[in-house]
Design a protein around this motif. Structure first.
Motif, PDB file in Angstrom:
ATOM      1  N   THR A  35       0.813  -1.220   0.000  1.00 58.59           N
ATOM      2  CA  THR A  35       0.000   0.000   0.000  1.00 58.59           C
ATOM      3  C   THR A  35       0.847   1.271   0.000  1.00 58.59           C
ATOM      4  OG1 THR A  35      -0.167   0.019   2.412  1.00 58.59           O
ATOM      5  CG2 THR A  35      -1.903  -1.136   1.211  1.00 58.59           C
ATOM      6  N   SER A  36       2.145   1.150  -0.275  1.00 57.45           N
ATOM      7  CA  SER A  36       2.993   2.349  -0.290  1.00 57.45           C
ATOM      8  C   SER A  36       2.441   3.392  -1.251  1.00 57.45           C
ATOM      9  CB  SER A  36       4.429   2.003  -0.706  1.00 57.45           C
ATOM     10  OG  SER A  36       5.170   3.206  -0.870  1.00 57.45           O
ATOM     11  N   LEU A  37       2.410   4.627  -0.793  1.00 56.08           N
ATOM     12  CA  LEU A  37       1.949   5.736  -1.627  1.00 56.08           C
ATOM     13  C   LEU A  37       3.126   6.500  -2.231  1.00 56.08           C
ATOM     14  CD1 LEU A  37      -0.886   6.947   0.764  1.00 56.08           C
ATOM     15  CD2 LEU A  37      -1.195   5.810  -1.442  1.00 56.08           C
ATOM     16  N   SER A  38       4.345   6.048  -1.941  1.00 52.16           N
ATOM     17  CA  SER A  38       5.515   6.745  -2.457  1.00 52.16           C
ATOM     18  C   SER A  38       6.416   5.810  -3.263  1.00 52.16           C
ATOM     19  CB  SER A  38       6.304   7.373  -1.304  1.00 52.16           C
ATOM     20  OG  SER A  38       6.592   6.399  -0.331  1.00 52.16           O
ATOM     21  N   GLY A  39       5.880   4.655  -3.617  1.00 56.10           N
ATOM     22  CA  GLY A  39       6.653   3.731  -4.440  1.00 56.10           C
ATOM     23  C   GLY A  39       7.692   2.944  -3.664  1.00 56.10           C
ATOM     24  N   GLY A  40       7.501   2.830  -2.367  1.00 50.89           N
ATOM     25  CA  GLY A  40       8.476   2.118  -1.534  1.00 50.89           C
ATOM     26  C   GLY A  40       8.550   0.637  -1.815  1.00 50.89           C
TER      27      GLY A  40
ATOM     28  N   GLY B 192       9.600  22.957   6.160  1.00 52.80           N
ATOM     29  CA  GLY B 192       8.916  21.701   6.462  1.00 52.80           C
ATOM     30  C   GLY B 192       9.578  20.498   5.828  1.00 52.80           C
ATOM     31  N   THR B 193       8.758  19.485   5.568  1.00 52.87           N
ATOM     32  CA  THR B 193       9.273  18.208   5.074  1.00 52.87           C
ATOM     33  C   THR B 193       8.506  17.754   3.836  1.00 52.87           C
ATOM     34  OG1 THR B 193       9.668  15.874   5.627  1.00 52.87           O
ATOM     35  CG2 THR B 193       7.762  16.905   6.666  1.00 52.87           C
ATOM     36  N   ILE B 194       9.181  17.006   2.971  1.00 49.44           N
ATOM     37  CA  ILE B 194       8.534  16.472   1.777  1.00 49.44           C
ATOM     38  C   ILE B 194       7.651  15.269   2.104  1.00 49.44           C
ATOM     39  CG2 ILE B 194      10.323  17.319   0.211  1.00 49.44           C
ATOM     40  CD1 ILE B 194      11.470  14.438   0.152  1.00 49.44           C
ATOM     41  N   THR B 195       7.855  14.688   3.289  1.00 52.80           N
ATOM     42  CA  THR B 195       7.010  13.560   3.690  1.00 52.80           C
ATOM     43  C   THR B 195       6.874  13.480   5.202  1.00 52.80           C
ATOM     44  OG1 THR B 195       6.767  11.135   3.710  1.00 52.80           O
ATOM     45  CG2 THR B 195       8.993  12.002   3.352  1.00 52.80           C
ATOM     46  N   GLY B 196       5.645  13.507   5.663  1.00 52.47           N
ATOM     47  CA  GLY B 196       5.381  13.435   7.091  1.00 52.47           C
ATOM     48  C   GLY B 196       5.169  12.023   7.592  1.00 52.47           C
ATOM     49  N   GLU B 197       4.714  11.115   6.691  1.00 54.08           N
ATOM     50  CA  GLU B 197       4.362   9.771   7.168  1.00 54.08           C
ATOM     51  C   GLU B 197       4.368   8.695   6.087  1.00 54.08           C
ATOM     52  OE1 GLU B 197       0.427  10.284   8.803  1.00 54.08           O
ATOM     53  OE2 GLU B 197      -0.503  10.621   6.854  1.00 54.08           O
ATOM     54  N   HIS B 198       4.520   9.057   4.836  1.00 52.45           N
ATOM     55  CA  HIS B 198       4.483   8.050   3.761  1.00 52.45           C
ATOM     56  C   HIS B 198       5.863   7.561   3.364  1.00 52.45           C
ATOM     57  CE1 HIS B 198       0.365   9.749   2.207  1.00 52.45           C
ATOM     58  NE2 HIS B 198       0.270   9.168   3.370  1.00 52.45           N
ATOM     59  N   GLY B 199       6.892   8.301   3.743  1.00 52.50           N
ATOM     60  CA  GLY B 199       8.243   7.944   3.337  1.00 52.50           C
ATOM     61  C   GLY B 199       8.607   8.565   1.989  1.00 52.50           C
ATOM     62  N   VAL B 200       9.897   8.540   1.696  1.00 47.79           N
ATOM     63  CA  VAL B 200      10.427   9.109   0.456  1.00 47.79           C
ATOM     64  C   VAL B 200      10.170   8.173  -0.724  1.00 47.79           C
ATOM     65  CG1 VAL B 200      12.564   9.778  -0.722  1.00 47.79           C
ATOM     66  CG2 VAL B 200      12.202  10.428   1.680  1.00 47.79           C
ATOM     67  N   GLY B 201      10.333   6.890  -0.456  1.00 44.55           N
ATOM     68  CA  GLY B 201      10.125   5.899  -1.495  1.00 44.55           C
ATOM     69  C   GLY B 201      10.971   6.190  -2.717  1.00 44.55           C
ATOM     70  N   ARG B 202      10.414   5.863  -3.877  1.00 42.78           N
ATOM     71  CA  ARG B 202      11.119   6.150  -5.126  1.00 42.78           C
ATOM     72  C   ARG B 202      10.670   7.483  -5.720  1.00 42.78           C
ATOM     73  NH1 ARG B 202      10.764   0.723  -4.570  1.00 42.78           N
ATOM     74  NH2 ARG B 202      12.747  -0.335  -4.905  1.00 42.78           N
ATOM     75  N   LEU B 203       9.422   7.894  -5.381  1.00 43.57           N
ATOM     76  CA  LEU B 203       8.849   9.058  -6.062  1.00 43.57           C
ATOM     77  C   LEU B 203       9.401  10.397  -5.576  1.00 43.57           C
ATOM     78  CD1 LEU B 203       5.083   8.168  -6.526  1.00 43.57           C
ATOM     79  CD2 LEU B 203       7.062   7.545  -7.912  1.00 43.57           C
ATOM     80  N   LYS B 204       9.886  10.446  -4.347  1.00 43.25           N
ATOM     81  CA  LYS B 204      10.268  11.747  -3.793  1.00 43.25           C
ATOM     82  C   LYS B 204      11.757  11.901  -3.580  1.00 43.25           C
ATOM     83  CE  LYS B 204       5.930  11.572  -1.405  1.00 43.25           C
ATOM     84  NZ  LYS B 204       5.470  10.854  -0.222  1.00 43.25           N
ATOM     85  N   LYS B 205      12.531  10.888  -3.983  1.00 41.08           N
ATOM     86  CA  LYS B 205      13.943  10.943  -3.612  1.00 41.08           C
ATOM     87  C   LYS B 205      14.685  12.086  -4.293  1.00 41.08           C
ATOM     88  CE  LYS B 205      15.584   7.516  -6.830  1.00 41.08           C
ATOM     89  NZ  LYS B 205      16.475   6.396  -7.104  1.00 41.08           N
ATOM     90  N   GLY B 206      14.149  12.558  -5.429  1.00 43.27           N
ATOM     91  CA  GLY B 206      14.785  13.699  -6.089  1.00 43.27           C
ATOM     92  C   GLY B 206      14.755  14.961  -5.249  1.00 43.27           C
TER      93      GLY B 206
ATOM     94  N   LEU C 102      19.473  -3.773  -0.779  1.00 43.97           N
ATOM     95  CA  LEU C 102      18.151  -3.666  -0.158  1.00 43.97           C
ATOM     96  C   LEU C 102      17.378  -2.462  -0.679  1.00 43.97           C
ATOM     97  CD1 LEU C 102      19.125  -4.595   3.491  1.00 43.97           C
ATOM     98  CD2 LEU C 102      17.540  -5.878   2.055  1.00 43.97           C
ATOM     99  N   ASN C 103      16.207  -2.714  -1.233  1.00 42.93           N
ATOM    100  CA  ASN C 103      15.318  -1.675  -1.754  1.00 42.93           C
ATOM    101  C   ASN C 103      16.046  -0.625  -2.593  1.00 42.93           C
ATOM    102  OD1 ASN C 103      12.737  -2.390  -1.274  1.00 42.93           O
ATOM    103  ND2 ASN C 103      12.296  -0.821   0.256  1.00 42.93           N
ATOM    104  N   PRO C 104      16.692  -1.067  -3.663  1.00 45.07           N
ATOM    105  CA  PRO C 104      17.439  -0.120  -4.494  1.00 45.07           C
ATOM    106  C   PRO C 104      16.512   0.937  -5.071  1.00 45.07           C
ATOM    107  CG  PRO C 104      17.119  -2.200  -5.651  1.00 45.07           C
ATOM    108  CD  PRO C 104      16.683  -2.427  -4.225  1.00 45.07           C
ATOM    109  N   GLY C 105      16.991   2.158  -5.094  1.00 41.73           N
ATOM    110  CA  GLY C 105      16.187   3.243  -5.652  1.00 41.73           C
ATOM    111  C   GLY C 105      15.291   3.929  -4.639  1.00 41.73           C
ATOM    112  N   VAL C 106      15.212   3.372  -3.436  1.00 43.06           N
ATOM    113  CA  VAL C 106      14.415   4.011  -2.386  1.00 43.06           C
ATOM    114  C   VAL C 106      15.344   4.899  -1.556  1.00 43.06           C
ATOM    115  CG1 VAL C 106      13.151   3.568  -0.243  1.00 43.06           C
ATOM    116  CG2 VAL C 106      12.624   2.251  -2.293  1.00 43.06           C
TER     117      VAL C 106
END
Lengths: 454, 454
Positions: free
Chosen positions: A73-78, A407-421, A448-452
């Protein structure tokens, strides 16, 4: 050189390794729906720590990357699949054991948040963190992202409940961190390091969570506001005085989308809606409700409604939780998770509206307003190349704005793959270097989890 | 080759570097009073992050080790001087700024816990963590050890209040981690990694702490018990039902030592004493007090006394906080900080009594009983070689016992230099290796707080 999957199949009990292309397809995407998702080399569905170790050892010895997945259910591509990587999915690790004497629960990572809550409730206990997706998201994913939710404004996020972990490291070793003791200052705080580490440092295979006594039945106050700015000002007014047990925000797009889906007579003409709860004990609840009502009235609320009936309260909470799926019916979403210090909340909400206008895209804003954590939802049609380009531009601009507001780019969903830029813009090059050094120390092959995150 | 201190003196503003041997002597010991304490090569007393950076760069370039020191109240030797090392002491970094709008406080690390509390209180706000030493310990030290205290049984330990840090790394770079936002899942949770890291990964030069609205005036319930075992059973009975705001334990040695010092009519014949508080709102406080009183009565309490008067309540809390200095008047102490999961608390307390008997030493036990964290205090005469040997033996046996019971060698004081021999027994070789890898990643020369933890 092609990897021989048959040795992976042989390393695990029958049925644990999936190689059927039709089934693999189900593990490509998570809820971020990244169009660039790969296809897993294989999917391992372990039921025990030992099976996770076997899979990790196999990958580690062959330098095969691993994607860690819970309920997907990751919303950030984790947990989006990566071509050539084995996806290790914990969905069948669902054991839950409550220990009343220590007021803790030991769970496997694939257990759903809702099932952990239900198991605790059977003993009159409570596991507070409550992502809106609590019925479908896993505890392992909650730990990976340090998930929050609605009651976190008063009760804190996942990390505040994690007492102990079992983790399989990148080389296949399993370690235990922390335990059932409530306080522990022995050695580096490695338990905390893994909460929010998005699977890039190890794979959590068991978690020991602290539980609280059951929550008092909360009172709920709901109100409509003429505009988003007035609603956000009401939020600041409340948080300056009390700690509500919930303080949630929906804008008019979300209100209408939810009304379309649930038909519960929400005020379609409102500019914004707030749902607040107080779970203070005894007469204190009336005192807190009065403060909330006064703040609502002060900032132009219309249709303010208060109830101590738990079912009525849950109806409004459910409406707020339904906002993401409801808005998703308008079209595929780019989901944001930006947060700011509370005084900047009105600026963030106003800025997002401006970004929507500038880029000519629909952006609905819902928020865990009481802790400054918002979810701008950018609606776009993936078949419309120009709109997709504008939506992506808005996606980046909203993160830029949050960073600019401190502030922050993510409060609770994580950076995942979509926000790492955007992560380097938020934390800076030195913190990125520290992150890379710690990653390298614990996962020298970078499997482990490359790209995250990185 | 001798290091030329004059270049360090030159690298910092006048008066910041102490080389006078008489003054250096004051920085040899902390409150662990380690007889093997070294003498600092020099003491740097910076007032700013930039000055800390200058000192760290000087050390780093010359491979000179650094001891990090706050108020020097470490009970585990965390800030004991090391021969040939520069002690960087943050005692003059005491700025405190409260931000009411975000309900946060920004403090320099040398600010005392009590001063942070007082600054918050001026705005009707509250910083909960309250080590017994709160009047003399620094916030920097609290962060280094992830300090706890009396109210932590309900309000959690230091890490739950740390939103942001500025940290000077081993090479002199300064980084900012986290910030004023209440929720942040961006990147690895490095803020949390530094809380409890005992100065071995970096030097905290600024901290952003979350504050709560002021605590309700608590009600206090005090009772004497015939024996320690009955008192610990009463503790379990209470924590199974409610979350008290305080639940503290003293044994008969501590009761008598406190009575000798404070003359407050404590029951000298009691086997143990418990001090509990409830800060529930309105009538809920009476409900919690009734539960506490019933649990006390059920387990043989005598002289049970309840009060809602804040001064009377504070008198008993102060008595409990005075226990360490009071017992210290019986002789120098070896201070333990062992914790166990709550159901094991009676076994731990009984086991400590057995260790005292076997080794023929006086051990007083005081405890933050509500979270299973105990402070056995081993009294010994350092001039009596045989007693010292027996005391040291008991010191190790108590940690062995805590590990055997599934607990920790330190709940809130940190490992420091005194307990590091036992850390591998608690966490195992793999976790020690992870610890060493992370240390090496962030401090490759191993210069920060040598001898602490590792």
């Amino acid at each position: 050189m092609a990897v021989d999957i048959s040795t992976l199949v042989a390393a695990l009990p029958a049925g644990r390794v999936v190689t059927d292309p039709d089934v693999l397809g189900a593990y490509r995407f998570d809820r971020a729906n990244d169009p660039d998702a790969g296809t897993p080399l294989a999917v391992v569905r372990p039921t025990s720590t030992e099976q996770v170790q076997a899979a990790v050892r196999w990958c580690s010895q062959r330098a095969v990357p691993m994607v860690v997945r819970g309920a997907g259910t990751s919303l950030s591509g984790g947990s989006t699949a990566v071509d050539g990587a084995v996806t290790i999915c914990t969905e069948q690790m669902t054991d839950i054991t409550v220990d009343v004497a220590t007021r803790t629960v030991v769970a496997q990572p694939g257990a759903l948040n809702a099932d952990v809550k239900a198991a605790a409730a059977q003993h009159g206990l409570w596991y507070p963190p409550d992502p809106s997706s609590f019925e479908i998201c896993s505890i392992g994913g909650n730990i990976a992202t340090n998930a929050g939710g609605l009651c976190c404004v008063k009760y804190g996020v996942t990390v505040e409940y994690v007492l102990g972990l079992q983790v399989v490291l990148a080389d296949g070793r399993a370690v235990r961190l922390g335990g059932r003791q409530l306080k522990d200052s022995a050695g580096l705080p490695l338990t905390k390091l893994f909460v929010g580490s998005e699977g890039v440092l190890g794979i959590v295979t068991e978690v020991t969570l602290r539980l609280l006594p059951a929550q008092s039945t909360p009172a709920t106050v709901v109100a409509s506001f003429p505009s988003v700015v007035e609603a956000t000002r009401a939020v600041l007014d409340i948080t300056a005085q009390i700690r509500p047990a919930m303080l949630e925000f929906m804008d008019s797009v979300a209100i209408n989308a939810v009304e379309d889906m649930l038909k519960m007579d929400l005020d379609r003409s409102a500019g914004a809606m707030l749902v607040a709860q107080s779970d203070a004990a005894g007469p204190a609840v009336a005192h807190e409700v009065a403060i909330i009502e006064a703040a609502f009235a002060e900032h132009g609320a219309t249709e303010c409604f208060s109830t101590t009936d738990p079912e009525e309260g849950e109806m409004f909470t459910a409406a707020r939780r339904a906002a993401i799926p409801a808005v998703e019916r308008l079209g595929p979403l780019l989901l944001e998770d930006v947060g700011v210090p509370l005084p900047q909340l009105p600026d963030l909400v106003a800025g997002v509206a401006e970004i929507a206008t500038t880029n000519d895209v629909t952006i609905s804003v819902i928020a865990h307003a009481g802790d400054g954590n918002t979810h701008p939802l950018i609606v776009h049609d993936p078949d419309d190349a120009d709109e997709t380009r504008r939506a992506n531009k808005a996606f980046g601009q909203i993160m830029d704005l949050a960073i600019e507001l401190g502030g922050t780019i993510t409060g609770e969903h994580g950076v995942g793959r979509l926000k790492k830029g955007w992560l380097p813009d938020q934390v800076g090059p030195d913190v990125m270097e520290m992150t890379a050094m710690i990653k390298k120390a614990l996962d020298p092959q970078g499997l482990l989890n490359p790209g995250v995150v990185l």
